[in-house]
Structures are given as C-alpha cells and as structure tokens.
Design a protein around this motif. Sequence first.
Motif, PDB file in Angstrom:
ATOM      1  N   UNK A 266       0.787  -1.156   0.047  1.00 44.27           N
ATOM      2  CA  UNK A 266       0.045  -0.083   0.053  1.00 44.27           C
ATOM      3  C   UNK A 266       0.900   1.237   0.124  1.00 44.27           C
ATOM      4  N   UNK A 267       0.785   2.158  -0.877  1.00 43.22           N
ATOM      5  CA  UNK A 267       1.361   3.402  -1.172  1.00 43.22           C
ATOM      6  C   UNK A 267       0.792   4.377   0.047  1.00 43.22           C
ATOM      7  N   UNK A 268       1.890   4.850   0.695  1.00 39.28           N
ATOM      8  CA  UNK A 268       1.468   5.690   2.035  1.00 39.28           C
ATOM      9  C   UNK A 268       2.162   7.243   1.716  1.00 39.28           C
ATOM     10  N   UNK A 269       2.272   7.470   0.347  1.00 40.40           N
ATOM     11  CA  UNK A 269       2.936   8.843  -0.060  1.00 40.40           C
ATOM     12  C   UNK A 269       1.984   9.969   0.332  1.00 40.40           C
ATOM     13  N   UNK A 270       2.719  11.261   0.413  1.00 41.84           N
ATOM     14  CA  UNK A 270       2.036  12.511   0.726  1.00 41.84           C
ATOM     15  C   UNK A 270       0.620  12.748  -0.062  1.00 41.84           C
ATOM     16  N   UNK A 271       0.800  12.252  -1.484  1.00 49.47           N
ATOM     17  CA  UNK A 271      -0.290  12.465  -2.320  1.00 49.47           C
ATOM     18  C   UNK A 271      -1.651  11.835  -2.221  1.00 49.47           C
ATOM     19  N   UNK A 272      -1.548  10.969  -0.958  1.00 47.92           N
ATOM     20  CA  UNK A 272      -2.861  10.083  -0.609  1.00 47.92           C
ATOM     21  C   UNK A 272      -3.276  10.802   0.633  1.00 47.92           C
ATOM     22  N   UNK A 273      -4.291  11.241   1.089  1.00 50.83           N
ATOM     23  CA  UNK A 273      -4.981  11.752   2.038  1.00 50.83           C
ATOM     24  C   UNK A 273      -5.368  10.786   3.201  1.00 50.83           C
ATOM     25  N   UNK A 274      -5.384  11.040   4.288  1.00 50.36           N
ATOM     26  CA  UNK A 274      -5.723  10.113   5.338  1.00 50.36           C
ATOM     27  C   UNK A 274      -6.968   9.239   5.225  1.00 50.36           C
ATOM     28  N   UNK A 275      -8.029  10.169   4.804  1.00 55.00           N
ATOM     29  CA  UNK A 275      -9.499   9.457   4.722  1.00 55.00           C
ATOM     30  C   UNK A 275      -9.393   8.411   3.413  1.00 55.00           C
ATOM     31  N   UNK A 276      -8.779   8.966   2.556  1.00 54.56           N
ATOM     32  CA  UNK A 276      -8.490   7.968   1.385  1.00 54.56           C
ATOM     33  C   UNK A 276      -7.685   6.727   1.666  1.00 54.56           C
ATOM     34  N   UNK A 277      -6.754   7.044   2.672  1.00 55.19           N
ATOM     35  CA  UNK A 277      -6.149   5.821   3.157  1.00 55.19           C
ATOM     36  C   UNK A 277      -6.890   4.928   3.926  1.00 55.19           C
ATOM     37  N   UNK A 278      -7.852   5.556   4.654  1.00 49.27           N
ATOM     38  CA  UNK A 278      -8.700   4.585   5.451  1.00 49.27           C
ATOM     39  C   UNK A 278      -9.689   3.759   4.570  1.00 49.27           C
ATOM     40  N   UNK A 279     -10.103   4.480   3.225  1.00 45.03           N
ATOM     41  CA  UNK A 279     -10.944   3.795   2.669  1.00 45.03           C
ATOM     42  C   UNK A 279     -10.105   2.672   1.818  1.00 45.03           C
ATOM     43  N   UNK A 280      -8.918   2.773   1.486  1.00 43.75           N
ATOM     44  CA  UNK A 280      -7.890   1.967   1.057  1.00 43.75           C
ATOM     45  C   UNK A 280      -7.790   0.678   1.928  1.00 43.75           C
ATOM     46  N   UNK A 281      -7.683   1.008   3.021  1.00 47.06           N
ATOM     47  CA  UNK A 281      -7.645   0.049   4.375  1.00 47.06           C
ATOM     48  C   UNK A 281      -8.885  -0.960   4.310  1.00 47.06           C
ATOM     49  N   UNK A 282     -10.037  -0.305   4.096  1.00 52.46           N
ATOM     50  CA  UNK A 282     -11.297  -0.897   4.261  1.00 52.46           C
ATOM     51  C   UNK A 282     -11.454  -2.144   3.108  1.00 52.46           C
ATOM     52  N   UNK A 283     -10.721  -1.561   1.917  1.00 48.74           N
ATOM     53  CA  UNK A 283     -10.719  -2.329   0.879  1.00 48.74           C
ATOM     54  C   UNK A 283     -10.060  -3.637   0.999  1.00 48.74           C
TER      55      UNK A 283
END
Length: 476
Positions: A266-283
């Motif tokens: 999973x890409x955790x670079x600055x261009x991905x927002x925290x809420x989007x990371x939560x959505x990716x984690x849910x997926x």
Amino acid sequence: MQMLRALRALICISIFGTTTFAICPTGEGVKLCADILFAFDTSCSVSDETKDGVKSFLDDFVGLFDSVGKPNLPVVNTDDPTFTQFGMLAYDLGARKIFGFGDQPTKDAVQGAIDEFDHAHVDCKTTTQDALIMAREEFFTSGAQDDRTPNILVLLTDGRTQPQKFIDDTELELEKFNMMNNTYLFVTVLPNKNNKTEFADTLEQLEMLAPSNNRFSYLEAESTKALAVEVRARISGFDPCPLCLGDVIIPPPCPREEPLDILLILDHSNSIGPEDLRELRRAMVELVNAFKGVGVGDLVKFSIMTYNFKAEILSYLNSTESSSLNGTLGILEEMSLEQAKDTRTDLTLELANAQIFTEAFGDRPNAANILVLATDGRTMKKKFQNNTLKAAAALKARKAHDSVDIFLLGLPAHRQKNLDVQNTEWNEIPSKPKATHFKEFGNFTEIIPYISQLQLSVCADQTEFERAYRAYADSR
C-alpha cells in the motif's frame, strides 16, 4: 440513471472451475439485495418537521425494493431467490431497537412499522457511538443477518455527537464498524434545528462518518422520493443478489484445498489523504475476508507492506499474525496512516523479491504467489523509475512454478504530473493480460465494489499456477 444502469450490469460467474461472464438483467425491475439498517437520530437538534420528512423518505426508500423480508431462502430451485431485510434503530442518549431483521416479513409490514414509529426524543443528547455499537452487535453480527449479502447502515442524522466529549468514542466505534467484512455506511444529512448545519465542527464530524459521495443532503433534495432514488442508486453497486442467472450458484471461486501466498503493498505517500488511506484499508480488509481459507489450515496467507520514501514490512508470510484471519486483520487495523514524501515503488518491489517471496520468510513452494500493489502514481524520484521496471520484471521472470503475479490498483491522484512516465509504469508493472491485472480508479470508494472481481482474477491465476506446479513436480 445512466450510472444506475451501469452499476446494475453485474458480472456473474458460473461454477465447476470455468469462468464465464454474463450481464445480469437490467431495468427498473431488477432485484437487489442487502441487510439494510436505518439508524434514526431522534435528538433535540433535529426538528419534528424534519423527522416527519425522514419517515416519508424511509417509506419511499423501502418502496424501491422488490423482494423484502425473505432471509435465508435456499439459493436454488426457488421462484424468488432474492431478498432484502430491513431493520431500524433510534438513538439520542443511548440507542434502542425499533425492529430487527426478519421482524417485518413484507414490504408493507416494514412500511407500516416505519409509519407507526414515534420519533419523540428520549433525551436531547446524541450518542452516535451507541448507534454504531448497536448496529454492529445487535444487527450485523446478531445471527439474523444473511452473510450472502452486504450489510448497509443508513445513518439519518445532523452529524453532531453531543456532548462533544463523546466524539472520540464515536470515532473509535466507527473504526470498529468499518473493519467489518462486507459492511458499508451511508449518511443522510439532516438539517440542524439550531442552524449549526454548516458549522466547521459539524462538517468535520460528517466527514469522519462517511466520505462526501456516501453522504446525501436532506435539505437539497427535490423531494423525499428523489432523495430515496438518489440513495438507492448509490448503494446499488454494493448489494448484488447472490444469483443473477436463473438458479446458477455463485460459489467461492478459489479452490479451498490449494494454498495461496498474497502480498499487499500500500502506497503511503503524501499525495494520498488520510481519509483515502482509510478507504483503501477498508478495501484491503474486504479482500482479506474474501478468501475463506485465511487461518484455516494455513491455506491462504497474507504479507503486508507499506511504502513512501522507504518500504516497511508489517508482516511476513511466516509471521504469527499471518496464520490467522484475526491476526491478518489486526495488522491492517493497527497499521499507521502516517504519510511521507516520495513513492519508492522500486524499493518495495525489490524487497518483495528478496525477502517476502522466499522460503526463509514463509513463501511456500506449492503456493501461488500473488502481489497486489496499490499506488497513485509513478516512482519518485525520477532516477529510480527504471529500477521499478526492472524489479517488476524480475518478479514476473521467475520460473513458472515460482513466479509472482502482480495486480496493480491505480489509485486516484490529487496531482496529475508526468502521466507518460506513470502510464509506462502502470503498463509494465502488472502481469499479463493487463485487462485482468490492472484497474485504474476515479475515486477511492470505487475500490471496494471491485474487490470481488479482483478475487476472481487472483483465483484464475491460482488455477494456472496449479497446472504449472504439477508439471514441475511431475518432471522432478
């Protein structure tokens, strides 16, 4: 309406190991299925006039479903194999069950129970966390839910937890709720009686509950019927019926008796927002739960990595957590959402080849190797981009019985730069055919509906691996 038709064009899969595709019936009469729970905010900050309108909305919404209150029917040889269950709770200070799944066995019964509901408040406070706890414990894990279909929570609220000291409790319970398999939350935003609808803290709490495309404005809707249609259209992508071709069963597509080693990156670079990371984690939680052999005889094992300017291994294939479903989900639940600069895709692919997919770190010779990479852009810095292509090629160039099949999830990027370089990477990194190993998303909320298709593609690759491995074993 065009989007609704597209969402209804669901892919159906046949049985007996051969994958075939057909388009499910479309049109207004198509049957869609879920366990749907309404959570009605009856606190003092919502006016009686609005509450009356909410009841009309719920009545209109239920009216859009063809088959209501038929849980746990056999999935073959029935005249109507589809079903939708409805439940309802109310909350202000504490939550209370109004009716449970299966309590109202027909559409008319559900609508009648809604009409008879007294929306008077018990107390003026709003403990949203209690609604989330009740939804999770007394509805979606109660035993009355049907595990063949998704759990849908429709939260009807102005969004404000009161007193504010409970906001952290709401966030904690929301995290637990979002970690549940096949469970989704949508918010119908009600106007605040005290004119706090547009307050910054109100909007912040609403954003915490659900991303903007899963929130719907009661005030901005033309009518309760129009609002019902809008909400129904949005959740259509999440609640396909278990059947769509006569009495054909859609089975778990992966052979349960064959092992599978899967690496999630999973890409955790600055261009991905925290809420989007939560959505990716849910997926990713959805993907892990899709493989029923996790923790059952060690058939399916997951390794998990995150990366930005560095690559971090959260679990190996032989880590203790990888031997159980709860352990694997725990790694995802506890992983940091902290971001950092750069996107060193080269480092993470090199590490996957050097450590993850090696016998010393738990890779099994008789298990298909699968890598799922989720990233929103090209390798950064530019001088490392060629290394990424070499690392991906090395993973795929292994011998047939030891190769790694790479699936690339192209995440939405906030800034579109150097698309020619990005397209080169996104064309070269995934395995072939690209059509089944690459998916580009326009929004993070599109990832979860794609998970079932991703699982099918993984399982198809597993079948190909089994052929290659048997040929290799026979030749020794």
